[in-house]
Enzyme design. Structure first.
Site, PDB file in Angstrom:
ATOM      1  N   HIS A 109      -7.908  -5.482  -0.242  1.00 16.22           N
ATOM      2  CA  HIS A 109      -6.670  -4.821   0.156  1.00 16.22           C
ATOM      3  C   HIS A 109      -6.129  -5.450   1.439  1.00 16.22           C
ATOM      4  CE1 HIS A 109      -3.965  -1.425  -0.251  1.00 16.22           C
ATOM      5  NE2 HIS A 109      -4.226  -0.976   0.960  1.00 16.22           N
ATOM      6  N   GLU A 149      -8.818  -5.145  -4.112  1.00 12.05           N
ATOM      7  CA  GLU A 149      -8.359  -4.022  -3.297  1.00 12.05           C
ATOM      8  C   GLU A 149      -9.508  -3.404  -2.485  1.00 12.05           C
ATOM      9  OE1 GLU A 149      -5.283  -3.423  -2.779  1.00 12.05           O
ATOM     10  OE2 GLU A 149      -4.174  -4.173  -4.506  1.00 12.05           O
ATOM     11  N   SER A 175       0.844  -1.184   0.000  1.00  8.76           N
ATOM     12  CA  SER A 175       0.000   0.000   0.000  1.00  8.76           C
ATOM     13  C   SER A 175       0.889   1.247   0.000  1.00  8.76           C
ATOM     14  CB  SER A 175      -0.968  -0.051   1.186  1.00  8.76           C
ATOM     15  OG  SER A 175      -2.006   0.898   1.044  1.00  8.76           O
TER      16      SER A 175
END
Length: 460
Positions: free
Chosen positions: A370, A310, A193
């Site tokens: 995610h 995600e 990330s």
């Protein structure tokens, strides 16, 4: 490992930084919370990091150091992200194999945590490097400044202080990691990330040259954010805090006060776009990251990818398939586009670029969301919080395979699948796609977003 303290018996290392006392548990040695820079407080706040002097006394590295995060962005996060008080937030944590391991010197993985450059914690149990030490790799986690303190474009402050922290941490690794059995000539930087975005930023920077030798970006983004949006946020933030948006103004408020004000402002607006992020225009990032990737880091092999969904998980199979085909989701425009963009920018690179896509759908989150790939890459499916995010029976064989791929890359091996060249039909490795093998080498995984970004990609 759930505790903030390292388990086991004391173990001592004599490094250029000084005598450091960690803990040994079985074949694993942990040295936590080691300051690589002076605490960024007082006159050092909003200033470039200053290398920490040699420890005058043995340093107790039995406990995680303070974290730059004081106020979590969300009440509940997928990754456990403990906040730890204290001034020394610029620290490294080292998890290394036993000193008598005959595989030394070990390759080194330097891990940069995520959190949108506003939050996150290097003390997360999901980042414990015990599986890497089992496989002969030293794992280093890094703390760096976040939010206003790390990335605010203030007129009287050097930009990108958070990246400057990371560069200094890499210098510390070069100088000291041999004392822990690590090989300073085999350093891989990796992150997820915001951490993955930091990896791409460092890869595109002339300052990164020589400080690392391989790079891994998990769900990283290539930011192209001007300072205008950030300055608008700083104006609103200063108004809320009752101070001018300057170094002196923000310096009169605590980190906790500023982070809480950022959280409050985010809760009032639906626009969640990141603006306190690495920005171009200084010596660290002279040009936009996307442009820097075309000229820097071409001698560094790169592995990068994203999860299938995600921030767009939970829509249902049919809706997800249609949205993925369009390539217009946040997943595509923010994360998966970075994969296509980076591969294209590195088309002339001597070192290879390899792509992956994590497709295993968490039954809890309703998709390949995610962060859910992290326990697989770290092979820590037994870590706290994993069952809450992945359900009670995530496939251990997938973790074994993914961790082996990542460890092999850190060791210097070339991945088993073909290189990407930044065109339509680029090869990639898919992990955990329902109905397929645990790892399927395929092509065209990133084509929808690549078509949107590079309309003439077929002829490149």
């Amino acid at each position: 490992m759930d505790s903030l303290d390292a388990p086991g018996e004391p173990v001592t290392v004599h490094a250029p930084a000084g005598t450091i006392i960690g803990r040994r548990s079985g074949r694993v040695r942990r040295f936590l919370g080691i300051p690589y820079a002076e605490a960024p407080v007082g006159a050092r706040r909003f200033a470039p990091p200053v290398p920490r002097g040699r420890f005058p006394e043995p340093f107790d590295a039995s406990r995680h150091g303070a974290t730059a995060q004081r106020v979590p962005l969300y009440a509940t996060t997928t990754i456990p992200e403990p906040s730890i008080p204290g001034d020394d937030v610029l620290t490294v944590g080292i998890v290394a194999p036993a000193a008598d391991d005959d595989r030394r010197p070990f390759p080194v993985l330097v891990w940069i945590h995520g959190g949108g450059f506003l939050a996150g914690s290097p003390a997360s149990p999901w980042y414990d490097g015990r599986a890497f030490t089992r496989d002969g790799v030293v794992c280093v986690t890094v703390g760096y400044r976040l939010g206003v303190d790390g990335f605010a474009p203030l007129d009287d402050v050097l930009p990108n202080l958070g990246l400057r922290d990371l560069l200094l941490a890499l210098d510390w690794v070069q100088e000291n990691i041999a004392a822990f059995g690590g090989d300073p000539d085999r350093v891989t930087i990796a992150g997820q990330s915001a951490g993955g975005a930091a990896v791409l930023a460092l890869l595109s920077s002339p300052s990164g040259s020589g400080r690392f030798h391989r790079a891994v970006s998990l769900s990283g983004a290539v930011f192209n954010v001007g300072t205008g949006a950030a300055r608008e946020l700083l104006e609103r933030l200063g108004h809320r805090l009752g101070v001018p948006p300057t170094r002196t103004g923000f310096g009169s408020r605590t980190v906790e006060q500023i982070q809480q004000a950022v959280l409050d402002l985010r809760s009032e607006r639906s626009d969640d776009a990141p603006v306190l992020v690495p920005c171009a225009g200084d010596d660290i990032l002279p040009v936009l990251i996307a442009d820097g990737l075309t000229v820097h880091g071409h001698d560094v092999p790169v592995l990068l990818g994203a999860t299938g969904d995600e921030f767009d998980s939970g829509a249902g199979p049919e809706a997800t398939a249609a949205a993925r085909a369009a390539g217009t989701r946040v997943t595509d425009t923010l994360f998966r586009s970075a994969c296509a963009r980076t591969a294209a920018a590195r088309r002339q690179a001597l070192a290879g670029t390899w792509l992956y896509s994590f497709e295993w759908p968490s039954p809890v989150l309703g998709g390949a969301a995610h962060c859910v790939d992290l326990p697989f890459f770290f092979d820590v499916l037994d870590a706290p919080g994993v069952a809450r995010a992945l359900g009670p029976n995530p496939p251990a064989e997938l973790a074994t395979l993914m961790h082996a791929d990542l460890t092999g890359f850190v060791r210097g091996q070339e991945p088993a699948w073909a290189r990407a060249t930044g065109v339509l039909g680029d090869p990639a490795r898919e992990y955990g796609r329902p109905g397929a093998a645990l790892a399927s080498d395929t092509t065209g995984v990133f084509d929808p977003v690549a078509r949107a970004m590079f309309p003439a990609a077929e002829t490149c």
